[in-house]
Design a protein around this motif. Structure first.
Motif, short mmCIF file in Angstrom:
data_model
loop_
_atom_site.label_atom_id
_atom_site.label_comp_id
_atom_site.label_asym_id
_atom_site.label_seq_id
_atom_site.Cartn_x
_atom_site.Cartn_y
_atom_site.Cartn_z
N THR B 16 0.74 -1.57 -0.10
CA THR B 16 -0.42 0.14 -0.44
C THR B 16 0.76 1.20 0.09
N LEU B 17 0.30 2.30 0.09
CA LEU B 17 1.15 3.83 -0.34
C LEU B 17 1.21 3.58 1.72
N GLN B 18 0.71 3.80 1.48
CA GLN B 18 1.16 3.39 3.57
C GLN B 18 2.69 3.23 3.86
N VAL B 19 2.82 1.92 3.33
CA VAL B 19 3.75 1.49 3.88
C VAL B 19 5.05 1.87 2.85
N ILE B 20 4.88 2.37 1.21
CA ILE B 20 5.95 3.58 0.95
C ILE B 20 6.14 4.94 2.09
N ALA B 21 4.45 5.06 2.44
CA ALA B 21 4.74 6.46 2.83
C ALA B 21 5.75 6.07 4.14
N GLU B 22 5.72 5.40 4.60
CA GLU B 22 5.81 4.85 6.41
C GLU B 22 7.30 4.63 6.22
N LYS B 23 7.70 3.77 5.47
CA LYS B 23 9.59 3.36 4.35
C LYS B 23 9.98 4.76 4.30
N LEU B 24 9.64 5.16 3.58
CA LEU B 24 10.56 6.71 3.33
C LEU B 24 10.34 7.90 4.26
N ASP B 25 9.02 7.23 4.88
CA ASP B 25 9.18 9.30 5.77
C ASP B 25 8.53 9.82 5.50
N VAL B 26 7.47 9.60 4.97
CA VAL B 26 7.27 10.41 3.95
C VAL B 26 5.60 10.74 4.01
N SER B 27 4.76 11.66 3.06
CA SER B 27 3.40 11.70 4.17
C SER B 27 2.84 10.85 2.64
N THR B 28 1.35 9.69 1.94
CA THR B 28 1.22 9.22 1.49
C THR B 28 0.11 10.02 0.36
N ALA B 29 0.59 11.60 0.69
CA ALA B 29 -0.19 12.07 -0.20
C ALA B 29 1.36 12.57 -1.58
N THR B 30 2.10 12.71 -0.71
CA THR B 30 3.39 12.48 -1.86
C THR B 30 4.14 11.48 -2.51
N VAL B 31 3.45 10.24 -1.91
CA VAL B 31 3.89 9.09 -2.50
C VAL B 31 2.66 8.92 -3.79
N SER B 32 1.47 9.47 -2.95
CA SER B 32 0.31 9.63 -4.31
C SER B 32 0.69 10.27 -5.00
N LEU B 33 1.22 11.58 -5.34
CA LEU B 33 2.12 12.76 -6.54
C LEU B 33 2.92 11.81 -7.08
N ALA B 34 4.01 10.96 -6.33
CA ALA B 34 5.15 10.86 -6.74
C ALA B 34 4.52 9.08 -7.53
N LEU B 35 4.45 9.08 -7.48
CA LEU B 35 4.07 7.68 -7.89
C LEU B 35 3.31 8.48 -9.37
N ARG B 36 2.31 8.91 -9.75
CA ARG B 36 1.47 9.56 -10.38
C ARG B 36 2.82 10.83 -11.22
N ASP B 37 4.12 10.54 -11.03
CA ASP B 37 5.30 11.58 -11.98
C ASP B 37 4.08 12.87 -11.90
N SER B 38 4.44 13.85 -10.68
CA SER B 38 3.68 14.74 -10.14
C SER B 38 4.60 15.96 -10.65
N PRO B 39 4.42 17.12 -11.03
CA PRO B 39 5.49 18.25 -10.89
C PRO B 39 5.53 18.43 -9.73
N VAL B 40 4.45 18.82 -8.80
CA VAL B 40 4.74 18.91 -6.94
C VAL B 40 5.83 18.96 -6.57
N VAL B 41 6.28 17.14 -6.72
CA VAL B 41 7.65 16.40 -5.80
C VAL B 41 8.16 16.51 -6.39
N ALA B 42 9.25 16.79 -5.26
CA ALA B 42 11.01 16.85 -6.08
C ALA B 42 11.10 16.21 -6.10
N GLU B 43 12.12 16.26 -7.47
CA GLU B 43 12.53 15.09 -8.44
C GLU B 43 13.36 13.94 -7.68
N ALA B 44 13.91 14.22 -6.71
CA ALA B 44 15.27 13.34 -5.54
C ALA B 44 13.39 11.94 -4.98
N THR B 45 12.80 12.68 -4.47
CA THR B 45 12.20 11.89 -3.46
C THR B 45 11.01 11.23 -4.32
#
Lengths: 346, 346
Positions: B16-45
């Motif tokens: 789940t997104l939750q697992v990824i978020a916890e492992k990387l210590d980011v929010s689930t929203a960040t994970v969701s946006l990153a997986l969608r390649d959103s421009p609002v998330v930093a490239e490194a993240t």
């Protein structure tokens, strides 16, 4: 009322349970149960609901239903080439077997390109099929499929096998198939036997080439690399390959072709050289697609029972979806030699 | 976090997104946006999230996403026969065009059975494809497709057309194709020209037979029903049909075949009778599948541009999905005569 039925918010003017319920003056729960053919609803009511739903164009929403059951009832099929009748005929068997079990096929194709395969399998995966049946592109490795195993998607490999990947496999005993072909040609007195088509970066190519060489040597003949023409198994490969080996100073009198498609090309290539299979040359194919028996001369070939292969793969996959912890299974279908008119004594 | 990402309730051990978020210590929203390649998330993240998601086998859930967008991004394809290379090659073009536009193919086949067609189309419909591309079974009528139009599913008919159904259509000008074939044979001096294959319960069969008869009469020849052999266009039809007309007291010297598959059967049937196309008989096919140019003799045929047809059908459907209120469109692709070696002066 369950989730599968409610997701009609009027997009594209779709009919909702509510509309049907109001028109018939029954509850939405009754409509829902009637559409599912539930025994708790009176037959007369069921008939009225079903007739109206049909008339209004109501569609049961599998997308919503799949969230409820965590099943999509879709089986993804990834094949490299459906223009080869071997795979088209196999796909029909997969599709029919899946349909009998209430599953529908999601299809992706990728030629022999690993890059395209990765993209296509990635897309198929996003649709959350309950499982996948795959025939990988040439050169595919266990790593190519690692993303599927990591995602725990049930996968059955068909025809081409990637060893060590720990997935179910249904295919033909390709080494044995080549032995059958060569034994037949040796029995007819041929000593210069070419092998046309097949690439060593697929299990079918590798195994048929291995079987060819083993059989040549087993019968006391000399393995001659000049008699081997390698390329993916297409009509074009057969056309080019037969002309190449016939131009040798010491040409062959017979050829074992990687698959029937290659053999059909070789039969046409022979004719371009003024030669004729079954008269002054012998051709053995491999697969036994429908066209093989229709050819003139009808093609002697190794039958791989591809329709059976398609059926078994669909059955194995459906079992695997129910019981994900079964150990990997490997079903090797026994090939048979079908002697027709394209082979003749040397 | 949006609905497409959350539907991982641990079935089959999914990530789940939750697992990824916890492992990387980011929010689930960040994970969701990153997986969608959103421009609002930093490239490194984004890279870290995407790499971990890949490693853990996370799959974006289209089934849930489709409830949000009311699109499934699936295009259903219903074809009667994919073992005919004409339709297999057309399907590849549909699939490639759909894939470029981010759509995947749901496939159903039904032979020439109306009963099976109804079942298969009903099942495909339940998956809520965004639209459908159909080549109906022989004998299909506007009523056969009424349940699709009632459900307001965008449909494009391909190759075979049901008139009066008010749906988009992409096909070949089949009457014109037959005219081209007959004009070529008449120019070569043939006066007894058979027509082999094709059934009047499909638009392709009906139009090609009509074109054949019109052209025969236009060139001042006598229409002779004995020279017409009707059946669905298969290799078997060509094999049987050519042998039937050659056995007539006044046999033809040329044949126009309903499709290439029939022509290939006729070429083999001729050889069984000791005859040879391009030497003492002329054969014209219809379609120009890949195999036509590979044949020996290479097949003279009417090119229907089936890959173009597949592409256009996918494009029309994608437009229709966006703009459901467009008036029905009818795209007739102009056939061309491709003269090769299977035709010769009478």
């Amino acid at each position: 009322m369950s989730m599968g039925d409610v997701i009609d918010r009027g997009e594209r003017g779709r009919v909702t349970l509510q509309v049907i319920a109001e028109k018939l003056d029954v509850s939405t729960a009754t409509v829902s149960l009637a559409l599912r053919d539930s025994p708790v609803v009176a037959e007369a009511t069921k008939s009225r609901v079903q007739a109206l739903a049909r008339e209004l164009g109501y569609i049961y929403n599998r997308s919503a239903a799949s969230l409820r059951t965590a099943r999509t009832n879709m089986i993804a099929v990834g094949f490299h080439d459906i223009t080869n009748p071997y795979f088209a005929e196999m796909l029909v068997a997969v599709e029919e077997t899946a349909a009998e079990a209430g599953r529908t096929i999601l299809l992706g194709t990728y030629g022999e390109s690993l890059e395209r395969q990765e993209r296509v399998l990635g897309t198929l995966k996003e649709y959350r099929p309950d499982g996948m049946i795959l025939c990988p592109a040439g050169g595919a490795t266990a790593e190519s499929l690692a993303h599927l195993t990591a995602a725990r998607i049930p996968v059955v490999q068909i025809s081409r096998e990637i060893e060590g990947v720990g997935l179910d496999f249904v295919g033909s005993d390709d080494v044995q198939g080549a032995h059958l072909a060569i034994a037949h040609l040796v029995e007819l007195g041929h000593t210069r036997i070419a092998m046309i088509g097949g690439m060593e970066d697929t299990s079918t190519g590798w195994c048929r080439h291995r079987g060819y060489r083993e059989a040549i040597e087993k019968h006391g003949l000399r393995f001659d690399p000049d008699l081997v023409y390698m390329d993916y198994g297409t009509r074009q490969t057969g056309l080019a390959g037969i002309q190449k080996v016939l131009a040798l100073p010491d040409p062959p009198t017979a050829a074992f072709c990687f698959n029937d498609l290659t053999a059909f090309g070789a039969l046409l290539g022979l004719r371009r050289c003024g030669r004729e299979a079954g008269l002054d040359f012998s051709i053995v194919g491999c697969d036994d697609v429908q066209e093989a028996a229709q050819w003139y001369p009808a093609l002697t070939t190794v039958r791989n029972n591809h329709a059976e292969m398609g059926r078994r793969a669909a059955e194995l996959l459906i079992e695997r979806i129910e019981r994900p912890d079964l150990p990997p299974r490997r079903v090797l279908i026994r090939p048979e030699l079908i002697v027709r008119a394209s082979t003749v004594a040397a």
